[in-house]
Enzyme design. Structure first.
Site, PDB file in Angstrom:
ATOM      1  N   HIS A  93     -11.266   3.980  18.481  1.00  0.00           N
ATOM      2  CA  HIS A  93     -10.613   2.810  19.068  1.00  0.00           C
ATOM      3  C   HIS A  93     -11.190   2.417  20.427  1.00  0.00           C
ATOM      4  O   HIS A  93     -11.252   1.233  20.734  1.00  0.00           O
ATOM      5  CB  HIS A  93      -9.097   3.028  19.128  1.00  0.00           C
ATOM      6  CG  HIS A  93      -8.464   3.010  17.771  1.00  0.00           C
ATOM      7  ND1 HIS A  93      -8.020   4.157  17.144  1.00  0.00           N
ATOM      8  CD2 HIS A  93      -8.256   1.997  16.897  1.00  0.00           C
ATOM      9  CE1 HIS A  93      -7.550   3.845  15.943  1.00  0.00           C
ATOM     10  NE2 HIS A  93      -7.679   2.542  15.765  1.00  0.00           N
ATOM     11  N   GLN A 145       0.840  -1.197   0.000  1.00  0.00           N
ATOM     12  CA  GLN A 145       0.000   0.000   0.000  1.00  0.00           C
ATOM     13  C   GLN A 145       0.872   1.242   0.000  1.00  0.00           C
ATOM     14  O   GLN A 145       2.087   1.161   0.144  1.00  0.00           O
ATOM     15  CB  GLN A 145      -0.903  -0.006   1.240  1.00  0.00           C
ATOM     16  CG  GLN A 145      -0.114  -0.119   2.541  1.00  0.00           C
ATOM     17  CD  GLN A 145      -0.977  -0.629   3.675  1.00  0.00           C
ATOM     18  OE1 GLN A 145      -2.187  -0.650   3.600  1.00  0.00           O
ATOM     19  NE2 GLN A 145      -0.336  -1.047   4.754  1.00  0.00           N
ATOM     20  N   ASP A 183      -0.783  -8.125  10.944  1.00  0.00           N
ATOM     21  CA  ASP A 183      -0.946  -7.094   9.913  1.00  0.00           C
ATOM     22  C   ASP A 183       0.046  -7.410   8.806  1.00  0.00           C
ATOM     23  O   ASP A 183       1.224  -7.643   9.050  1.00  0.00           O
ATOM     24  CB  ASP A 183      -0.680  -5.711  10.495  1.00  0.00           C
ATOM     25  CG  ASP A 183      -1.094  -4.598   9.523  1.00  0.00           C
ATOM     26  OD1 ASP A 183      -1.990  -3.810   9.871  1.00  0.00           O
ATOM     27  OD2 ASP A 183      -0.521  -4.527   8.414  1.00  0.00           O
ATOM     28  N   ASP A 206      -0.638 -12.644   6.096  1.00  0.00           N
ATOM     29  CA  ASP A 206      -2.022 -12.493   5.692  1.00  0.00           C
ATOM     30  C   ASP A 206      -2.921 -13.067   6.779  1.00  0.00           C
ATOM     31  O   ASP A 206      -2.714 -14.194   7.224  1.00  0.00           O
ATOM     32  CB  ASP A 206      -2.247 -13.257   4.385  1.00  0.00           C
ATOM     33  CG  ASP A 206      -2.771 -12.326   3.330  1.00  0.00           C
ATOM     34  OD1 ASP A 206      -3.599 -11.469   3.680  1.00  0.00           O
ATOM     35  OD2 ASP A 206      -2.349 -12.454   2.173  1.00  0.00           O
ATOM     36  N   ALA A 207      -3.918 -12.300   7.192  1.00  0.00           N
ATOM     37  CA  ALA A 207      -4.732 -12.694   8.339  1.00  0.00           C
ATOM     38  C   ALA A 207      -5.366 -14.074   8.173  1.00  0.00           C
ATOM     39  O   ALA A 207      -5.273 -14.921   9.062  1.00  0.00           O
ATOM     40  CB  ALA A 207      -5.814 -11.648   8.569  1.00  0.00           C
ATOM     41  N   ASP A 246     -10.165  -5.366  12.462  1.00  0.00           N
ATOM     42  CA  ASP A 246     -10.189  -3.978  11.993  1.00  0.00           C
ATOM     43  C   ASP A 246      -9.633  -3.894  10.579  1.00  0.00           C
ATOM     44  O   ASP A 246      -8.570  -3.344  10.345  1.00  0.00           O
ATOM     45  CB  ASP A 246      -9.361  -3.125  12.974  1.00  0.00           C
ATOM     46  CG  ASP A 246      -9.570  -1.638  12.740  1.00  0.00           C
ATOM     47  OD1 ASP A 246     -10.453  -1.281  11.935  1.00  0.00           O
ATOM     48  OD2 ASP A 246      -8.844  -0.837  13.348  1.00  0.00           O
TER      49      ASP A 246
END
Lengths: 500, 565
Positions: free
Chosen positions: A264, A234, A308, A342-343, A360
């Protein structure tokens, strides 16, 4: 010479129409509603050409000189028009004024071209011939432009380069005309140099148009940029003005330090405080460490695993400095393990069980993100929870995208979760939605950690209330093989994007 | 004058610079767009195949290694692997699978790189029909089907079912959802489309007078109702004409489907086969819509690889079988072991010949070439000569050549209109477009690198002519052709490519020509020759997983019955 001048008519009419099309296209790109943009641009343009034609009567002397000057100006203004419009869009309060001013200027100049050219030619041709020939070339040029524009120019060159290219043509017409009338015009050297300078300047624009655009894009952030980096995953941009720090990922605002505590606190505390002594916590996404900061307010917490994908993000928010101050050095806490994977891939392999999972992810704005909101994904999350475990999902705005929001709720219910939907007001985002998904029935927190600024027993009870404008009109479950959520999200947010 | 001349020269030089800068930029872009990635021509080992065809394999020396195995399966494609799977499942272990290539899989081969696994051929299986018992059995064993819901519907593994969006079509400059043309249709075209799908729905639900489904998977279970069988005697193009499907959109769609499934044009495909594509699939699942398919990054290579694991120790790759002789008591298989560079002989009771059927002509011999064993197999000889004309006829059976390319990209190609789907097709292309290997991934990463598998059936010319062109073209020729096609779908995609691998399939798949499926040839081809049984999707006339598996298992069943007796 007559023939050369007729070719000139052909070239300038092609250029003229291309500018008109460019202005129309840029306007519909930037402002939307192409019918309105095209018809107003064409209208203003044609009317301005009329003004130009009218003004040509005031040119009495040095027609050739004036013609050459007009050509240079058209080249300069028209050639730069697309770049100018794109670059100024973010900076000009009223873009339309600039747009129509530019269209008028080009229109007036282009309107001068043909009358002047005809007067140059008037001694060389019979009137009947003159009109017939000039207009023939003029209209053929228009046809060529209208074909070139959609078929070659836009797909292969893009708008900015096309406009520079045709600017160069205008400048070359000026050079050519100087050459043709080298014996009739005074100061040919100066004229020729000026015309060639214009051509070179436009060529530079043509060559460096990518750099121009990158520069223009980087200036779309309103605040000073203190950090920017493109990672393999990104583009991270951080801006800072006064005490306000903002994080943008791929141009989308992720938090504003002024009100992120609202987001949050609302994300973490209702789920966490509903548990007695939560020990093992999972965070998916949230590489900025803000959610972890909130989690560390629970003394019972023994481990926090943060998954993440982007190592740059977690590194950035762990390094001591302005950013780690925002999350209280949460990512350096010994209880926190950062996993850059990767989640879904990680979660499927992991054998760990968690009391609470904080999910999130970015909004489901495309098909790959939509999969992270699917029943399959939630089944995997459910397997990773301990008995009595809970998870909480950020789930877009129930105001802007109510059906999308409730689709997340339904999907969680479809895999056997009890759900507790709630929403909070975060000024930077608007009204934002969350869902607590619990294996057992959700128990309202008896108490919250001390010193919270937003979440209290009373404020949370208000968050549970959904007024009628946030009630779903459609019911659906998001699956990998239907991606209902992405389709809903697109149509719901699409409405808002179009009206901007 | 001289002064002026210098000025003119100076100025035209300046002008020249401007022009040069612009054209230089063009050139630079063109250079950027030029091929900067490695191109590899891979593909089946045609050398090995052609050596067998031309009888150039080294013959077995008298001291060649001899082994005994009760059943030898020749060919490690889906038919051969499924035959082995069936034998093993039924408790029979004394068999070997011989594969010419270094990997099993055949048309279900796959490759793998740093980005993803990707298919070299078959890449999906539709949901299993009620009558597709073997498919369901296999899927249950693999966990593709995870259970049954209260209504008796199969629950498929969500991760394997093709994720949405499945297909998109590039037409008139933008991508639309699905493959059925929708944009710019005349009311009459729309009407025709609707009528076509109604007709297909009727065929799908049709039950013949013999109580069997009109169009079954495997196709041998279809009704033998004369009315339906008659459809095999005309071409799909003829059927379209007879039924007044004349509009361009519907004809494009049927043309696409024929090329996609059979590598051939509707003019060359039997109407029965053409309709089977639409009317055959009736699979339903508890958790998916009808017409869903299961797929994996490696395509059907996933299934081949699972079978390979299950049949561990039974597979001999790099085994170039060059002779199969049926005797009164069994069969002898002569092969050349490519890895050990030595000829070998396997003596067995039965052979399941699961290689493409056209190879039998070159490999299965009526008489024994191996002098050390007694008299030649008379029965086989008799059958062989009896089958000779049909063999000739079969030789004329046509195989569609294909080119398949796997292309690694820095990021997914989006394009105008709806976003990237699993299957991406261009209305104006002769190719079938491409499937995306990473489509089934679940990732938080956006703009991730990917591999696309590009399919190009050479359907236009005579197969033999196409085959010649296929092999004549160099890797460079093919890459240019493919890039030109892809650039039309995604302007600038060349700059995103990091690698291109090519795989020419000389005999890509059998063509279900007019009269092939319900004609005499296929009937005779299925007959065993002595102790040699035939198993390959060629015997179905439709090249896909279900048919290959069915032929493999049916042959295994026959062999098993004889072994057990």
């Amino acid at each position: 010479m007559t023939y050369s001048l007729l070719i000139t008519a052909f070239v300038i009419s092609t250029c003229g129409l291309v500018y008109e099309l460019i202005a129309g296209t840029v306007a519909s790109y930037l402002l939307g509603d192409s019918v309105t943009q095209f018809s107003t641009v064409i209208g203003v343009y044609l009317f301005s050409m009329g003004i130009g034609s009218f003004l040509s009567r005031y040119v009495d002397k040095d027609i050739i000189l004036k013609f050459i000057q007009v050509e240079m100006l058209v080249g300069l203004v028209g050639g730069c028009s697309a770049a100018l419009l794109f670059m100024s869009f973010e900076h000009v309060e009223n873009f339309r004024i600039l747009l129509y001013a530019l269209v008028t200027a080009i229109g007036v100049l282009v309107g001068l071209e043909i009358p002047l050219l005809m007067r140059i030619l008037q001694d060389k041709l019979e009137f009947k011939e003159l009109v017939s020939q000039v207009f023939t070339f003029d209209y053929v040029g228009a046809l060529l432009a209208s074909l070139l524009f959609p078929l070659l120019l836009v797909p292969y060159l893009g708008l900015i380069r096309s406009s520079f290219l045709f600017g160069i043509f205008n400048a070359l017409v000026a050079v050519w005309t100087v050459h043709l009338f080298r014996n009739d015009v005074k100061g040919t050297f100066g004229l020729r140099s000026a015309a060639i300078t214009v051509a070179i300047a436009l060529s530079a624009g043509f060559v460096f148009s990518d750099q121009l655009m990158t520069w223009a894009e980087s200036s779309t952030y309103q605040e000073p940029i203190i950090f920017s980096k493109s990672t393999p995953y990104q583009r991270i941009v951080i801006t800072c003005k006064g005490k306000e720090v903002r994080l943008f990922l791929n141009g989308n605002l992720q938090f504003n330090s002024r009100d992120e505590y609202r987001y949050h606190e609302a994300l973490v505390h209702p789920a966490m405080s509903s548990l007695k002594n939560p020990e093992n916590i999972l965070v998916l996404g949230g590489g900025d460490g803000m959610a972890v900061r909130e989690l560390l307010k629970y003394p019972s917490v023994k481990t926090i695993q943060l998954v993440d994908l982007d190592p740059e993000m977690t590194k950035l928010f762990r390094a001591k400095g302005l950013l780690s101050q925002l999350n209280n050095d949460a990512l350096s806490d010994p209880r926190v393990t950062v996993i850059n994977q990767d989640a879904f891939v990680w979660l499927r392999k992991s054998k760990d069980k968690f009391d609470c999972a904080i999910i999130d992810f970015p909004d489901p704005s495309n098909f790959s993100l939509g999969k992270l909101y699917s029943d399959t994904f939630y089944k995997t999350v459910k397997r990773a929870l301990k008995p009595g475990g809970v998870c909480v999902i950020q789930s877009t705005s129930p105001y802007f995208a109510k059906n999308s929001y409730w689709c997340v709720v339904n999907t969680l219910e479809s895999v056997g979760f009890h759900t507790t939907p709630y929403h909070a007001y975060v000024p930077s985002f608007g009204d934002w939605g969350y869902v607590v998904a619990s294996i057992d029935k959700f128990e309202h927190p008896a108490a919250y950690p001390a010193n919270l600024r937003y979440v209290t027993d009373e404020s949370f009870r208000q968050m549970l209330n959904f007024p009628p404008d946030m009630v779903a009109t459609e019911k659906c479950v998001n699956k990998l093989n239907n991606q209902k959520l992405v389709h809903l999200f697109e149509s719901e947010w699409g409405e808002y994007v179009e009206t901007f | 004058m001289p002064k002026r001349f210098t000025r003119a020269v100076f100025l035209s030089m300046m002008g020249g610079c401007a022009v040069a800068a612009v054209s230089g930029k063009f050139l630079l872009d063109a250079l950027n767009a030029r091929v900067k990635f490695p191109i590899r021509m891979l593909g089946p080992s045609m050398n090995r195949g052609h050596m067998i065809r031309d009888g150039k394999m080294p013959k077995a020396a008298t001291d060649a290694e001899r082994t005994k195995t009760r059943v030898t399966i020749i060919g490690g494609g889906m038919a051969g692997l499924s035959a082995g799977w069936w034998l093993k499942r039924n408790g029979f272990a004394d068999f070997k699978i011989l594969e010419l290539e270094n990997e099993v899989g055949g048309n279900s081969s796959f490759g793998k790189n740093g980005i993803s696994a990707y298919p070299w051929g078959a890449h999906y299986v539709p949901l299993a029909n009620p009558e597709s018992e073997y498919v369901r059995m296999f899927f249950q064993e693999l966990g593709v089907i995870q259970g049954v819901d209260a209504n008796g519907l199969a629950i498929y593994n969500d991760l394997y079912m093709c994720h949405d969006p499945e297909e998109r079509l590039l037409k008139d400059g933008s991508f639309q959802e699905g493959l059925v043309p929708r944009r710019g249709l005349q009311p009459s075209d729309k009407q025709e489309m609707r009528r076509f799908f109604e007709v297909m729905k009727r065929y799908r639900e049709l039950v013949g007078r013999d109580g069997k489904p009109g169009f079954a998977i495997p196709l041998d279970l279809s009704s033998q109702d004369e009315e339906l069988i008659a459809l095999d005697r005309i071409s799909m193009a003829e059927w379209m004409k007879q039924n007044k499907f004349l509009g361009k959109p519907i004809r494009w769609y049927v043309d696409y489907c024929c090329r996609d499934d059979y590598g051939s044009l509707p003019e060359h495909v039997s109407a029965w086969a053409g309709i089977h594509y639409f009317a055959g699939r009736k699979g339903v699942a508890a958790n998916a819509e009808m017409n869903s398919v299961v797929t994996w990054p490696a395509g059907n290579g996933f299934l081949a690889d699972k079978l390979r694991e299950m049949l561990n120790g039974k597979i001999e790759t790099g085994s170039a079988v060059f002779n199969v002789s049926s005797t009164e008591t069994g069969a002898t298989v002569s092969l050349f072991d490519v890895k050990e560079n030595a000829a070998k002989i396997i003596e067995c009771d039965y052979v399941i010949f699961a290689a493409p059927r056209f190879l039998a002509r070159h490999l299965v011999s009526p008489t024994r070439r191996d002098e050390t064993v007694s008299s030649p197999g008379i029965s086989a000889h008799a059958e062989r000569s009896q089958n000779e004309p049909l063999q000739e006829q079969f030789e004329s059976a046509q195989y569609a050549p294909w080119m398949v390319a796997n292309i690694s990209l820095k990021r997914v190609p989006e394009g105008k209109g709806v976003g990237l789907a699993w299957d991406n097709v261009s209305f104006s292309s002769r190719s079938l477009g491409y499937v995306v290997a990473t489509h089934q991934n679940i990732t938080t990463q956006r703009d991730a690198p990917t591999v696309i598998t590009y399919y190009y059936p050479m359907a236009q010319d005579e197969p033999s002519e196409s085959r010649r062109i296929l092999l004549e073209r160099t890797a460079e020729d093919w890459s240019q052709l493919i890039l030109a096609d892809l650039e039309k779908m995604h302007n600038g995609i060349t700059a995103e490519i990091t690698a291109m691998d090519l795989w020419p399939w000389g005999h890509g798949m059998i063509r279900p020509s007019v009269g092939y499926i319900w004609g005499e040839t296929r009937k005779v081809m299925k007959n065993s020759m002595g102790n040699v049984y035939f198993a390959h999707s060629d015997m179905s006339g439709i090249s896909n997983f279900e048919e290959a598996q069915y032929q493999g298992i049916e042959a295994a069943k026959q062999v098993l019955a004889r072994v057990m007796s």
